[in-house]
Design a protein around this motif. Structure first.
Motif, PDB file in Angstrom:
ATOM      1  N   LEU A  33       0.878  -6.512  11.427  1.00  0.00           N
ATOM      2  CA  LEU A  33      -0.399  -6.665  10.654  1.00  0.00           C
ATOM      3  C   LEU A  33      -0.495  -8.120  10.008  1.00  0.00           C
ATOM      4  N   TYR A  34      -1.677  -8.261   9.676  1.00  0.00           N
ATOM      5  CA  TYR A  34      -1.896  -9.405   9.103  1.00  0.00           C
ATOM      6  C   TYR A  34      -2.747  -9.256   7.841  1.00  0.00           C
ATOM      7  N   ARG A  35      -2.598  -9.939   6.620  1.00  0.00           N
ATOM      8  CA  ARG A  35      -3.057  -9.779   5.438  1.00  0.00           C
ATOM      9  C   ARG A  35      -3.315 -11.185   4.624  1.00  0.00           C
ATOM     10  N   LEU A  36      -4.210 -11.205   3.646  1.00  0.00           N
ATOM     11  CA  LEU A  36      -4.068 -12.582   2.607  1.00  0.00           C
ATOM     12  C   LEU A  36      -3.216 -12.281   1.708  1.00  0.00           C
ATOM     13  N   ARG A  37      -2.440 -13.014   1.043  1.00  0.00           N
ATOM     14  CA  ARG A  37      -1.583 -12.991   0.148  1.00  0.00           C
ATOM     15  C   ARG A  37      -2.528 -13.046  -1.301  1.00  0.00           C
ATOM     16  N   ASP A  38      -2.019 -11.998  -1.990  1.00  0.00           N
ATOM     17  CA  ASP A  38      -2.737 -11.756  -3.242  1.00  0.00           C
ATOM     18  C   ASP A  38      -1.416 -11.485  -4.171  1.00  0.00           C
ATOM     19  N   ARG A  39      -0.953 -12.646  -4.941  1.00  0.00           N
ATOM     20  CA  ARG A  39       0.350 -12.732  -5.692  1.00  0.00           C
ATOM     21  C   ARG A  39       0.114 -11.628  -6.901  1.00  0.00           C
ATOM     22  N   GLU A  40      -1.092 -11.836  -7.481  1.00  0.00           N
ATOM     23  CA  GLU A  40      -1.443 -11.360  -8.830  1.00  0.00           C
ATOM     24  C   GLU A  40      -1.577  -9.766  -8.681  1.00  0.00           C
ATOM     25  N   GLY A  41      -2.345  -9.476  -7.456  1.00  0.00           N
ATOM     26  CA  GLY A  41      -2.430  -8.204  -7.080  1.00  0.00           C
ATOM     27  C   GLY A  41      -1.038  -7.437  -6.662  1.00  0.00           C
ATOM     28  N   ASP A  42      -0.225  -7.955  -5.975  1.00  0.00           N
ATOM     29  CA  ASP A  42       0.885  -7.584  -5.578  1.00  0.00           C
ATOM     30  C   ASP A  42       1.849  -7.309  -6.743  1.00  0.00           C
ATOM     31  N   GLU A  43       1.993  -8.298  -7.644  1.00  0.00           N
ATOM     32  CA  GLU A  43       2.825  -7.971  -8.873  1.00  0.00           C
ATOM     33  C   GLU A  43       2.237  -6.893  -9.705  1.00  0.00           C
ATOM     34  N   LEU A  44       0.784  -6.856  -9.824  1.00  0.00           N
ATOM     35  CA  LEU A  44       0.408  -5.535 -10.545  1.00  0.00           C
ATOM     36  C   LEU A  44       0.784  -4.437 -10.109  1.00  0.00           C
ATOM     37  N   ARG A  45       0.469  -4.263  -8.713  1.00  0.00           N
ATOM     38  CA  ARG A  45       1.057  -3.108  -7.931  1.00  0.00           C
ATOM     39  C   ARG A  45       2.319  -2.714  -8.298  1.00  0.00           C
ATOM     40  N   ALA A  46       3.266  -3.663  -8.323  1.00  0.00           N
ATOM     41  CA  ALA A  46       4.708  -3.295  -8.386  1.00  0.00           C
ATOM     42  C   ALA A  46       4.903  -2.854  -9.545  1.00  0.00           C
ATOM     43  N   LYS A  47       4.252  -3.412 -10.879  1.00  0.00           N
ATOM     44  CA  LYS A  47       4.481  -2.857 -12.125  1.00  0.00           C
ATOM     45  C   LYS A  47       3.907  -1.557 -12.235  1.00  0.00           C
ATOM     46  N   ILE A  48       2.619  -1.353 -11.628  1.00  0.00           N
ATOM     47  CA  ILE A  48       2.309   0.212 -11.808  1.00  0.00           C
ATOM     48  C   ILE A  48       3.382   1.122 -10.896  1.00  0.00           C
ATOM     49  N   GLU A  49       3.684   0.694  -9.885  1.00  0.00           N
ATOM     50  CA  GLU A  49       4.778   1.579  -9.136  1.00  0.00           C
ATOM     51  C   GLU A  49       6.015   1.884  -9.837  1.00  0.00           C
ATOM     52  N   ALA A  50       6.382   0.557 -10.762  1.00  0.00           N
ATOM     53  CA  ALA A  50       7.730   0.808 -11.385  1.00  0.00           C
ATOM     54  C   ALA A  50       7.291   1.838 -12.575  1.00  0.00           C
ATOM     55  N   ALA A  51       6.266   1.786 -13.310  1.00  0.00           N
ATOM     56  CA  ALA A  51       6.033   2.397 -14.231  1.00  0.00           C
ATOM     57  C   ALA A  51       5.629   3.985 -13.804  1.00  0.00           C
ATOM     58  N   THR A  52       5.248   4.037 -12.767  1.00  0.00           N
ATOM     59  CA  THR A  52       5.148   5.456 -12.161  1.00  0.00           C
ATOM     60  C   THR A  52       6.379   6.041 -12.035  1.00  0.00           C
ATOM     61  N   GLN A  53       7.279   5.393 -11.405  1.00  0.00           N
ATOM     62  CA  GLN A  53       8.606   5.858 -10.954  1.00  0.00           C
ATOM     63  C   GLN A  53       9.366   6.271 -12.429  1.00  0.00           C
ATOM     64  N   THR A  54       9.154   5.431 -13.677  1.00  0.00           N
ATOM     65  CA  THR A  54       9.846   5.701 -14.790  1.00  0.00           C
ATOM     66  C   THR A  54       9.267   6.863 -15.554  1.00  0.00           C
ATOM     67  N   ALA A  55       7.921   7.008 -15.356  1.00  0.00           N
ATOM     68  CA  ALA A  55       7.272   8.180 -16.008  1.00  0.00           C
ATOM     69  C   ALA A  55       7.596   9.519 -15.285  1.00  0.00           C
ATOM     70  N   ALA A  56       7.874   9.281 -13.985  1.00  0.00           N
ATOM     71  CA  ALA A  56       8.077  10.477 -13.397  1.00  0.00           C
ATOM     72  C   ALA A  56       9.561  11.056 -13.748  1.00  0.00           C
ATOM     73  N   ALA A  57      10.614   9.977 -13.812  1.00  0.00           N
ATOM     74  CA  ALA A  57      11.999  10.352 -14.267  1.00  0.00           C
ATOM     75  C   ALA A  57      11.844  11.143 -15.552  1.00  0.00           C
ATOM     76  N   GLU A  58      11.082  10.444 -16.419  1.00  0.00           N
ATOM     77  CA  GLU A  58      11.132  10.765 -17.890  1.00  0.00           C
ATOM     78  C   GLU A  58      10.474  12.220 -17.948  1.00  0.00           C
TER      79      GLU A  58
END
Length: 242
Positions: A33-58
């Motif tokens: 697959l091919y996509r356009l890099r979106d550094r800010e969007g990728d970083e934001l998605r990573a933060k949301i995923e990490a927060a979601t995992q932490t919230a699930a554990a808590e």
């Protein structure tokens, strides 16, 4: 170097800029697959995923503590029922006092256990709530960023735009709206009329007059939609022209 959203002097330069932003990935089915890099969007998605995992554990820990608390409450209730039964059915005063003392001691220990569990559960509940609020704030800010870019706001204006986040709530569909059901784009248009300096220079004249060219916004939206879908022919067709 100008960003692809800033406006480039020629289609050739835009195409070269687009080429540098293209990256190759592999889909879940193993296809390329091919996509356009979106550094800010990728970083934001990573933060949301990490927060979601932490919230699930808590949340799982909170469920465990809540289950223990429920069990302790149930145990205490059984002691109280037994205590009343002993009071009513005791054969002699001395036996009743002995049994009564025993169950009072057990009920007191159970109550102490409940108090300790409540104390342990309280900060956990607060932490889970804090994670949820941060996750919600991140999702709202992501929608503000997206709408601001579609309206041709400067990158430097995004920080000011994000300060509008407390005005919004996520509805059942995950879309940010105000209490009176206004969308992010509607609120941003009103803010741009009061803050025309948020816009890119190419729209400065229209913004200073308190207007936003709807046709231009439509072209920009089509341009971004083409980029997101990987249709470079459409992206070139609707690319901003200086």
């Amino acid at each position: 170097m100008n960003d692809i959203y800033d406006g480039l002097p020629s289609r050739e330069e835009l195409l070269r800029a687009l080429e540098t932003r293209i990256e190759r990935t592999t889909g879940s089915d193993g296809r390329e697959l091919y996509r356009l890099r979106d550094r800010e969007g990728d970083e934001l998605r990573a933060k949301i995923e990490a927060a979601t995992q932490t919230a699930a554990a808590e949340t799982e820990r909170r469920r465990d503590l809540q289950s223990r608390l429920d069990a302790a409450n149930k145990e205490r209730e059984s002691y109280l029922v037994e205590l009343e039964k002993l009071r009513a059915e005791a054969a002699s005063p001395s036996d009743a006092r002995a049994e009564l003392r025993k169950y009072v001691e057990r009920a007191t220990a159970s109550q102490a256990k409940i108090v300790a569990l409540e104390a342990e559960l309280k900060p956990l509940r607060e932490e889970v709530q804090s994670h949820r609020e941060r996750e919600t704030r991140a999702k709202i800010e992501a929608q503000i960023d997206d709408a601001a870019r579609k309206l041709r706001c400067r990158e430097t204006a995004l920080r000011d735009a994000r300060r509008l986040a407390p005005m919004f709530r996520l509805n059942e569909a995950g879309i940010a709206t105000t209490d009176d059901s206004r969308l992010v784009s509607e609120v941003l248009r009103e803010e741009i009329e009061r803050c025309p300096h948020w816009l890119e220079p190419s729209q400065g004249a229209d913004a200073s007059a308190g207007r936003i060219d709807a046709g231009r916004l439509d072209r920009d939206a089509l341009f971004r939609q083409a980029l997101e879908s990987g249709d470079f022919a459409e992206a070139i067709k609707y690319a901003p022209r200086s």
